[in-house]
Motif scaffolding. Structure first.
Motif, PDB file in Angstrom:
ATOM      1  N   LYS A 169       0.833  -1.206   0.000  1.00 24.61           N
ATOM      2  CA  LYS A 169       0.000   0.000   0.000  1.00 24.61           C
ATOM      3  C   LYS A 169       0.865   1.251   0.000  1.00 24.61           C
ATOM      4  O   LYS A 169       0.620   2.195  -0.748  1.00 24.61           O
ATOM      5  CB  LYS A 169      -0.911   0.015   1.235  1.00 24.61           C
ATOM      6  N   LEU A 170       1.885   1.261   0.848  1.00 25.65           N
ATOM      7  CA  LEU A 170       2.731   2.442   1.004  1.00 25.65           C
ATOM      8  C   LEU A 170       3.433   2.809  -0.294  1.00 25.65           C
ATOM      9  O   LEU A 170       3.510   3.985  -0.671  1.00 25.65           O
ATOM     10  CB  LEU A 170       3.766   2.202   2.111  1.00 25.65           C
ATOM     11  N   TYR A 171       3.945   1.790  -0.991  1.00 23.92           N
ATOM     12  CA  TYR A 171       4.737   2.051  -2.195  1.00 23.92           C
ATOM     13  C   TYR A 171       3.963   1.823  -3.493  1.00 23.92           C
ATOM     14  O   TYR A 171       4.542   1.880  -4.582  1.00 23.92           O
ATOM     15  CB  TYR A 171       5.999   1.173  -2.176  1.00 23.92           C
ATOM     16  N   GLY A 172       2.652   1.566  -3.386  1.00 25.11           N
ATOM     17  CA  GLY A 172       1.815   1.407  -4.573  1.00 25.11           C
ATOM     18  C   GLY A 172       2.164   0.195  -5.403  1.00 25.11           C
ATOM     19  O   GLY A 172       2.170   0.253  -6.638  1.00 25.11           O
ATOM     20  N   LEU A 173       2.438  -0.928  -4.757  1.00 24.51           N
ATOM     21  CA  LEU A 173       2.850  -2.150  -5.447  1.00 24.51           C
ATOM     22  C   LEU A 173       1.683  -3.131  -5.575  1.00 24.51           C
ATOM     23  O   LEU A 173       0.888  -3.278  -4.654  1.00 24.51           O
ATOM     24  CB  LEU A 173       3.991  -2.836  -4.683  1.00 24.51           C
ATOM     25  N   ASP A 174       1.610  -3.814  -6.705  1.00 19.90           N
ATOM     26  CA  ASP A 174       0.604  -4.861  -6.891  1.00 19.90           C
ATOM     27  C   ASP A 174       1.082  -6.196  -6.329  1.00 19.90           C
ATOM     28  O   ASP A 174       0.284  -7.087  -6.047  1.00 19.90           O
ATOM     29  CB  ASP A 174       0.284  -5.034  -8.381  1.00 19.90           C
ATOM     30  N   ALA A 175       2.400  -6.336  -6.200  1.00 22.24           N
ATOM     31  CA  ALA A 175       3.001  -7.550  -5.639  1.00 22.24           C
ATOM     32  C   ALA A 175       4.292  -7.150  -4.936  1.00 22.24           C
ATOM     33  O   ALA A 175       4.796  -6.034  -5.128  1.00 22.24           O
ATOM     34  CB  ALA A 175       3.276  -8.573  -6.732  1.00 22.24           C
ATOM     35  N   LEU A 176       4.802  -8.040  -4.106  1.00 23.25           N
ATOM     36  CA  LEU A 176       6.015  -7.739  -3.352  1.00 23.25           C
ATOM     37  C   LEU A 176       6.920  -8.964  -3.354  1.00 23.25           C
ATOM     38  O   LEU A 176       6.543 -10.017  -2.850  1.00 23.25           O
ATOM     39  CB  LEU A 176       5.662  -7.354  -1.902  1.00 23.25           C
ATOM     40  N   THR A 177       8.097  -8.823  -3.932  1.00 22.51           N
ATOM     41  CA  THR A 177       9.044  -9.937  -3.931  1.00 22.51           C
ATOM     42  C   THR A 177       9.858  -9.918  -2.638  1.00 22.51           C
ATOM     43  O   THR A 177       9.946  -8.899  -1.946  1.00 22.51           O
ATOM     44  CB  THR A 177      10.012  -9.842  -5.121  1.00 22.51           C
ATOM     45  N   LYS A 178      10.479 -11.060  -2.342  1.00 26.21           N
ATOM     46  CA  LYS A 178      11.347 -11.138  -1.161  1.00 26.21           C
ATOM     47  C   LYS A 178      12.513 -10.158  -1.296  1.00 26.21           C
ATOM     48  O   LYS A 178      12.940  -9.550  -0.316  1.00 26.21           O
ATOM     49  CB  LYS A 178      11.879 -12.574  -1.003  1.00 26.21           C
ATOM     50  N   GLU A 179      12.999  -9.984  -2.520  1.00 22.51           N
ATOM     51  CA  GLU A 179      14.110  -9.059  -2.759  1.00 22.51           C
ATOM     52  C   GLU A 179      13.698  -7.615  -2.463  1.00 22.51           C
ATOM     53  O   GLU A 179      14.462  -6.862  -1.840  1.00 22.51           O
ATOM     54  CB  GLU A 179      14.608  -9.180  -4.211  1.00 22.51           C
ATOM     55  N   GLN A 180      12.514  -7.219  -2.919  1.00 17.40           N
ATOM     56  CA  GLN A 180      12.016  -5.869  -2.617  1.00 17.40           C
ATOM     57  C   GLN A 180      11.857  -5.684  -1.107  1.00 17.40           C
ATOM     58  O   GLN A 180      12.244  -4.650  -0.551  1.00 17.40           O
ATOM     59  CB  GLN A 180      10.659  -5.642  -3.303  1.00 17.40           C
ATOM     60  N   PHE A 181      11.273  -6.691  -0.481  1.00 21.18           N
ATOM     61  CA  PHE A 181      11.086  -6.635   0.976  1.00 21.18           C
ATOM     62  C   PHE A 181      12.422  -6.430   1.678  1.00 21.18           C
ATOM     63  O   PHE A 181      12.547  -5.578   2.564  1.00 21.18           O
ATOM     64  CB  PHE A 181      10.421  -7.931   1.461  1.00 21.18           C
TER      65      PHE A 181
END
Length: 205
Positions: A169-181
């Motif tokens: 929600k904060l970064y406007g992402l439709d999905a979140l990878t482990k790398e992004q996390f």
């Protein structure tokens, strides 16, 4: 009635200023939301039972069960829960498997085979390893203990669905990878726990 006294995770200007500079997007959200209180339970056994109750159910459902346990069982102490039949613990709204795990942990503490006080002297990684050696305790539960009982400053849990949802929600992402996390987690360090407190709030907006 054995209602647990309410205290909150301690943080302030130092942590907020650091996170605002490290991540302006999070900083804007923090400014908009103001100080967010996060309840902590200093007693390690009580906090562990609370975390086990919260496994794989919504925060709202967990709170309902937790309040019922305190009302029906009295003080959440090893001695008290050792004396409760598993069926009585289960009737508070948890599975029999969880009720048996809680009883087993309580009995182990009474017998001295588990000594939770040792956790206070261990690093975050050592706390996680020690807690995960206990039947019924996984990584998420251990990480919740780090934040909600030991008040460790730098914990962001990949296993927490609400934290991941808050990031998206904060970064406007439709999905979140482990790398992004992991990239965000490193940005928040060494005050990841405060970032987690805000991500939880953002996830429920």
């Amino acid at each position: 009635m054995g209602i647990v006294p309410t205290t909150y995770f301690i943080y302030g200007k130092k942590e907020i200023d650091f996170l605002t500079q490290a991540d302006p997007t999070l900083g804007e959200a923090m400014k908009r939301l103001g100080m967010v209180e996060r309840t902590v339970i200093p007693d390690l056994f009580t906090a562990l039972v609370h975390a086990i109750v919260g496994q794989l159910i919504s925060a709202k459902a967990a709170q309902t069960v937790w309040e019922r346990m305190q009302t029906q069982l009295g003080e959440i102490t090893p001695h008290n829960l050792t004396e409760q039949p598993a069926e009585v613990i289960q009737q508070c709204g948890i599975t029999m498997k969880k009720a048996l795990v809680i009883k087993e942990i309580a009995a182990s503490i009474v017998q001295g085979t588990i000594q939770l006080e040792e956790l206070c002297e261990l690093s975050d990684a050592e706390v996680i390893k020690k807690l995960m050696s206990i039947n019924g305790v996984g990584r998420w539960t251990a990480e919740m203990m780090l934040i909600h009982s030991l008040q460790r400053p730098d914990v962001v849990s990949w296993g927490d669905i609400a934290i991941r949802r808050g990031m998206m929600k904060l970064y406007g992402l439709d999905a979140l990878t482990k790398e992004q996390f992991e990239s965000y987690r490193r940005t928040y360090s060494p005050y990841g726990s405060v970032a987690s407190i805000y991500l939880w709030r953002i996830s429920f907006e």
